[in-house]
Design an enzyme around this catalytic site. Structure first.
Site, PDB file in Angstrom:
ATOM      1  N   HIS A  11      -9.726   2.745   1.169  1.00  0.00           N
ATOM      2  CA  HIS A  11      -8.311   2.420   0.998  1.00  0.00           C
ATOM      3  C   HIS A  11      -8.078   1.862  -0.396  1.00  0.00           C
ATOM      4  CE1 HIS A  11      -4.274   1.471   1.620  1.00  0.00           C
ATOM      5  NE2 HIS A  11      -4.338   0.644   2.646  1.00  0.00           N
ATOM      6  N   GLU A  70       0.904   4.931  13.855  1.00  0.00           N
ATOM      7  CA  GLU A  70       1.212   6.093  13.028  1.00  0.00           C
ATOM      8  C   GLU A  70       1.039   7.382  13.818  1.00  0.00           C
ATOM      9  OE1 GLU A  70      -0.106   8.100   8.750  1.00  0.00           O
ATOM     10  OE2 GLU A  70      -1.386   6.590   9.681  1.00  0.00           O
ATOM     11  N   LYS A 127      -8.766   8.688   3.588  1.00  0.00           N
ATOM     12  CA  LYS A 127      -9.436   7.392   3.459  1.00  0.00           C
ATOM     13  C   LYS A 127     -10.821   7.379   4.114  1.00  0.00           C
ATOM     14  CE  LYS A 127      -5.166   4.733   2.921  1.00  0.00           C
ATOM     15  NZ  LYS A 127      -4.188   5.826   3.092  1.00  0.00           N
ATOM     16  N   CYS A 131       0.804  -1.222   0.000  1.00  0.00           N
ATOM     17  CA  CYS A 131       0.000   0.000   0.000  1.00  0.00           C
ATOM     18  C   CYS A 131       0.839   1.275   0.000  1.00  0.00           C
ATOM     19  CB  CYS A 131      -0.960  -0.016   1.184  1.00  0.00           C
ATOM     20  SG  CYS A 131      -2.123  -1.392   1.085  1.00  0.00           S
ATOM     21  N   HIS A 144      -1.419   8.302   6.394  1.00  0.00           N
ATOM     22  CA  HIS A 144      -1.826   7.030   5.779  1.00  0.00           C
ATOM     23  C   HIS A 144      -3.167   6.585   6.364  1.00  0.00           C
ATOM     24  CE1 HIS A 144      -1.316   3.236   3.736  1.00  0.00           C
ATOM     25  NE2 HIS A 144      -1.407   2.555   4.872  1.00  0.00           N
ATOM     26  N   PHE A 185       1.903  -3.694   3.894  1.00  0.00           N
ATOM     27  CA  PHE A 185       2.295  -5.016   4.362  1.00  0.00           C
ATOM     28  C   PHE A 185       3.741  -5.299   3.947  1.00  0.00           C
ATOM     29  CE2 PHE A 185      -2.123  -7.283   4.591  1.00  0.00           C
ATOM     30  CZ  PHE A 185      -2.492  -6.439   5.623  1.00  0.00           C
TER      31      PHE A 185
END
Length: 422
Positions: A351, A329, A346, A176, A318, A410
């Site tokens: 996402h 985060e 988002k 991502c 993010h 990931f």
């Protein structure tokens, strides 16, 4: 506009310290086709999640889809047949970006134009459909176009072919973070003197039953909120967040050296002044709880920009809406920047996986250019453990000299881009 200048030995020798301009933006998103449609919807804080007929019977059964997308109408029947949806998104985004940048593909030096795209899944939609045909009808029903439709590099390859450019053509995969990574790699190509113009971004079209079921099995997707519809499901930084909403889309930025952009009279939307990347080296799917890789990427982007944490005026986070990811985060951002204004797109767009970093980069460029920070949708009650100034409710006017956008994926992938005004 004049044709793209050709790098000479003198300019190649100084390309390493060149300032990089953003001269074009193209976006395909659940908010619509076009950067303006995306910007307008994000500034409204109006979520796009809705029940998805293709996910019927699954839990959750909703997503954020690109609306009214007609590949044949926009690309022609032949090109639409030869491309997966993720490549089609990239082609549309690039068309918009190149037009806005004022480049004429008939007039530029095609050998000096690079393409760098990122995707987490590539043509997974085609793969799922063809696997179904194989299982139900046998090998004779599998399309001979399956391989070129599925391959992750085809967004870059088809984009190069569509524009007739013969510079470096690359595809990156950092989950991502792929879209942000692609932009950083393109910046490096410009600074190395390998090209004069770079089209860079991310694209994803992985809203399919297999991907949705797989993410659901990881407990990564947001369930349907009690007594509320799908629109309320994506809740970055909210105390009730439970996961992300699967989405699709693409964004492409046109990058070139600032001196070249000015020489041809281009409108500069913003400057890409820093890029940093780092790995968590922690877990395949879970972010490092202390944000080790993210902090390193943030510090590297700042060092690349020649800036200190105190100079950062805004962060486009993010923030997927997962309990662990948002918290790690947020703690990292607070540790470095304190109460800097933060937003998370988002909540509106869901996402978009490998496209997210590129879409959020485009939004960050617009935030800097417009002096307006969009709100974070669906933030009803901020998690008390998240000590950030999260913009919500309405856009916030701000004078922004330096903005960051961070992406994670990931595999412990982290990428950070730093943008400054033109």
């Amino acid at each position: 506009m004049t044709a793209t200048p050709v790098t000479t030995a003198a300019t190649a020798a100084t390309a390493g310290n060149a300032e990089i301009a953003v001269t074009g933006l193209g976006v395909v998103s659940p908010a619509g086709i076009g950067a303006e449609a995306c910007w307008r919807r994000v500034c409204l804080g109006a979520p796009t999640a809705a029940v998805d007929p293709e996910l019927r019977g699954l839990r959750p059964d909703f997503s954020c889809r690109v609306p009214t997308f007609d590949a044949v109408g926009r690309l022609g029947a032949a090109l639409a047949r030869r491309t997966d949806r993720f490549t089609q998104f990239a082609l549309l985004a690039a068309q918009e970006a190149v037009t806005q940048a004022g480049h004429d593909p008939a007039g530029w030096d095609a050998t000096r134009v690079a393409v760098v795209t990122g995707s987490a899944f590539g043509g997974v939609g085609t793969l799922v459909r063809q696997a179904g045909l194989l299982a139900e009808h046998g090998a004779g029903r599998v399309s001979p176009l399956t391989v070129p439709l599925v391959m992750a590099n085809m967004s870059a390859g088809q984009l190069s072919a569509a524009l007739g450019v013969r510079g470096p053509s690359l595809a990156v995969a950092t989950a991502c973070a792929s879209g942000a990574t692609a932009i950083g790699v393109a910046r490096d190509l410009l600074r190395s003197g390998a090209c004069d113009v770079a089209l860079a971004g991310g694209t994803e079209a992985a809203v399919d039953r297999l991907t949705a079921a797989a993410f659901a099995r990881l407990d990564a997707l947001a369930p349907l909120p009690a007594s509320q519809g799908p629109a309320a499901a994506s809740r970055p930084f909210d105390a009730e967040r439970q996961g992300f909403v699967l989405a699709e889309g693409a964004a492409v930025l046109v990058l070139e050296r600032l001196a070249d952009a000015k020489a041809r009279g281009a409108r500069v939307l913003g400057r890409l002044v820093g890029y940093g990347a780092a790995a968590d080296a922690h877990h395949p799917t879970t972010p490092h709880p202390a944000g080790v890789g993210l902090e390193l990427a943030l510090r590297r982007a700042l060092a690349d920009a020649g800036a200190r944490p105190a100079e950062v005026d805004h962060v486009n986070a993010h923030a997927t809406g997962t309990p662990l990811g948002d918290l790690a985060e947020a703690r990292t951002l607070h540790r470095l920047f304190g109460a800097v204004p933060v937003t998370a797109a988002k909540g509106t767009l869901g996402h978009t996986l490998g496209a997210a970093g590129a879409i959020e980069a485009a939004l960050t460029v617009l935030t800097v250019a417009e002096g307006l920070i969009p709100p974070t949708a669906n933030l009803a009650k901020q998690d008390p453990e998240i000590d950030l100034d999260v913009v919500h409710g309405a856009p916030r006017p701000a004078r922004i000299g330096l903005a960051l956008t961070d992406s994670a994926g990931f595999g412990g992938q982290n990428a950070v881009l730093a943008f400054a005004p033109a």
